[in-house]
Scaffold this motif. Structure first.
Motif, mmCIF file in Angstrom:
data_model
loop_
_atom_site.group_PDB
_atom_site.id
_atom_site.type_symbol
_atom_site.label_atom_id
_atom_site.label_comp_id
_atom_site.label_asym_id
_atom_site.label_seq_id
_atom_site.Cartn_x
_atom_site.Cartn_y
_atom_site.Cartn_z
ATOM 1 N N VAL A 1 0.861 -1.176 0.000
ATOM 2 C CA VAL A 1 0.000 0.000 0.000
ATOM 3 C C VAL A 1 0.898 1.228 0.000
ATOM 4 O O VAL A 1 1.806 1.339 0.815
ATOM 5 C CB VAL A 1 -0.921 -0.002 1.242
ATOM 6 C CG1 VAL A 1 -1.675 1.303 1.346
ATOM 7 C CG2 VAL A 1 -1.885 -1.172 1.187
ATOM 8 N N TRP B 1 -3.515 7.231 -3.342
ATOM 9 C CA TRP B 1 -3.206 5.919 -2.790
ATOM 10 C C TRP B 1 -3.132 4.914 -3.927
ATOM 11 O O TRP B 1 -3.723 5.113 -4.986
ATOM 12 C CB TRP B 1 -4.239 5.487 -1.749
ATOM 13 C CG TRP B 1 -5.644 5.353 -2.275
ATOM 14 C CD1 TRP B 1 -6.612 6.297 -2.264
ATOM 15 C CD2 TRP B 1 -6.227 4.190 -2.876
ATOM 16 N NE1 TRP B 1 -7.756 5.815 -2.829
ATOM 17 C CE2 TRP B 1 -7.555 4.515 -3.214
ATOM 18 C CE3 TRP B 1 -5.769 2.909 -3.178
ATOM 19 C CZ2 TRP B 1 -8.415 3.622 -3.820
ATOM 20 C CZ3 TRP B 1 -6.633 2.019 -3.780
ATOM 21 C CH2 TRP B 1 -7.939 2.366 -4.094
ATOM 22 N N VAL C 1 -2.453 0.414 -4.510
ATOM 23 C CA VAL C 1 -2.104 -0.938 -4.070
ATOM 24 C C VAL C 1 -1.294 -1.534 -5.208
ATOM 25 O O VAL C 1 -1.792 -1.674 -6.325
ATOM 26 C CB VAL C 1 -3.356 -1.788 -3.771
ATOM 27 C CG1 VAL C 1 -2.969 -3.188 -3.352
ATOM 28 C CG2 VAL C 1 -4.202 -1.124 -2.690
ATOM 29 N N ARG D 1 -5.880 6.212 3.367
ATOM 30 C CA ARG D 1 -5.409 4.971 3.997
ATOM 31 C C ARG D 1 -6.547 3.956 4.102
ATOM 32 O O ARG D 1 -6.363 2.768 3.833
ATOM 33 C CB ARG D 1 -4.841 5.285 5.370
ATOM 34 C CG ARG D 1 -4.276 4.086 6.051
ATOM 35 C CD ARG D 1 -3.614 4.461 7.357
ATOM 36 N NE ARG D 1 -3.157 3.252 8.013
ATOM 37 C CZ ARG D 1 -3.001 3.137 9.300
ATOM 38 N NH1 ARG D 1 -3.224 4.148 10.095
ATOM 39 N NH2 ARG D 1 -2.603 1.999 9.818
ATOM 40 N N TYR D 2 -7.724 4.428 4.495
ATOM 41 C CA TYR D 2 -8.883 3.538 4.603
ATOM 42 C C TYR D 2 -9.215 2.914 3.251
ATOM 43 O O TYR D 2 -9.407 1.696 3.146
ATOM 44 C CB TYR D 2 -10.090 4.302 5.137
ATOM 45 C CG TYR D 2 -11.354 3.487 5.114
ATOM 46 C CD1 TYR D 2 -11.611 2.552 6.114
ATOM 47 C CD2 TYR D 2 -12.280 3.624 4.093
ATOM 48 C CE1 TYR D 2 -12.764 1.784 6.086
ATOM 49 C CE2 TYR D 2 -13.426 2.862 4.052
ATOM 50 C CZ TYR D 2 -13.661 1.946 5.059
ATOM 51 O OH TYR D 2 -14.799 1.177 5.014
ATOM 52 N N GLU E 1 -6.488 0.331 2.192
ATOM 53 C CA GLU E 1 -6.579 -0.922 2.944
ATOM 54 C C GLU E 1 -7.828 -1.704 2.575
ATOM 55 O O GLU E 1 -7.817 -2.940 2.547
ATOM 56 C CB GLU E 1 -6.511 -0.632 4.437
ATOM 57 C CG GLU E 1 -5.130 -0.176 4.859
ATOM 58 C CD GLU E 1 -5.024 0.173 6.320
ATOM 59 O OE1 GLU E 1 -6.058 0.170 7.023
ATOM 60 O OE2 GLU E 1 -3.906 0.457 6.766
ATOM 61 N N ARG E 2 -8.907 -1.006 2.263
ATOM 62 C CA ARG E 2 -10.131 -1.678 1.814
ATOM 63 C C ARG E 2 -9.903 -2.367 0.463
ATOM 64 O O ARG E 2 -10.324 -3.499 0.245
ATOM 65 C CB ARG E 2 -11.256 -0.655 1.697
ATOM 66 C CG ARG E 2 -12.585 -1.240 1.317
ATOM 67 C CD ARG E 2 -13.652 -0.150 1.401
ATOM 68 N NE ARG E 2 -14.942 -0.714 1.113
ATOM 69 C CZ ARG E 2 -15.552 -0.606 -0.064
ATOM 70 N NH1 ARG E 2 -14.966 0.060 -1.037
ATOM 71 N NH2 ARG E 2 -16.730 -1.148 -0.268
ATOM 72 N N LEU F 1 -7.009 -3.383 -0.696
ATOM 73 C CA LEU F 1 -6.127 -4.518 -0.434
ATOM 74 C C LEU F 1 -6.917 -5.701 0.094
ATOM 75 O O LEU F 1 -6.726 -6.844 -0.342
ATOM 76 C CB LEU F 1 -5.039 -4.117 0.559
ATOM 77 C CG LEU F 1 -4.107 -5.227 1.036
ATOM 78 C CD1 LEU F 1 -3.322 -5.801 -0.135
ATOM 79 C CD2 LEU F 1 -3.177 -4.711 2.109
ATOM 80 N N PHE F 2 -7.831 -5.451 1.011
ATOM 81 C CA PHE F 2 -8.674 -6.514 1.554
ATOM 82 C C PHE F 2 -9.501 -7.177 0.454
ATOM 83 O O PHE F 2 -9.583 -8.415 0.387
ATOM 84 C CB PHE F 2 -9.598 -5.950 2.636
ATOM 85 C CG PHE F 2 -10.542 -6.949 3.214
ATOM 86 C CD1 PHE F 2 -10.107 -7.898 4.110
ATOM 87 C CD2 PHE F 2 -11.878 -6.946 2.842
ATOM 88 C CE1 PHE F 2 -10.987 -8.829 4.641
ATOM 89 C CE2 PHE F 2 -12.762 -7.872 3.363
ATOM 90 C CZ PHE F 2 -12.316 -8.823 4.270
#
Length: 77
Positions: A15, A27, A29, A49-50, A53-54, A56-57
């Motif tokens: 990330v 951002w 990924v 960041r949120y 990371e979402r 990436l998930f």
């Protein structure tokens, strides 16, 4: 007979957050090879960041659902 290494079975992602201008955050990924898999921008660092990371998930969930189970892998290999 083919042997799989950990690099073959598990995808590696990073990330990346970068500030672009005043009040703008980009951002991304990226794969282990450095290719961008998903990207976007937000007005705040926390929001960027949120979202990263979402993303990436979601990538990890999608790749896990396509992985064959251990029993099926042994039967075909």
């Amino acid at each position: 007979m083919k042997f799989e290494t950990d690099e073959d079975r598990f995808a590696g992602y990073d990330v990346v957050l970068k500030q672009r201008g005043r009040g703008r955050w980009k951002w991304a990924v990226c794969t282990a090879a450095g290719e961008v898999a998903m990207s976007g921008s937000e007005c705040s660092r926390a929001g960027a960041r949120y979202k990263a990371e979402r993303a990436l998930f979601l990538l990890l969930c999608a790749s896990a659902s396509r992985m064959p189970t251990a029993g099926a892998r042994r039967a075909t290999g």
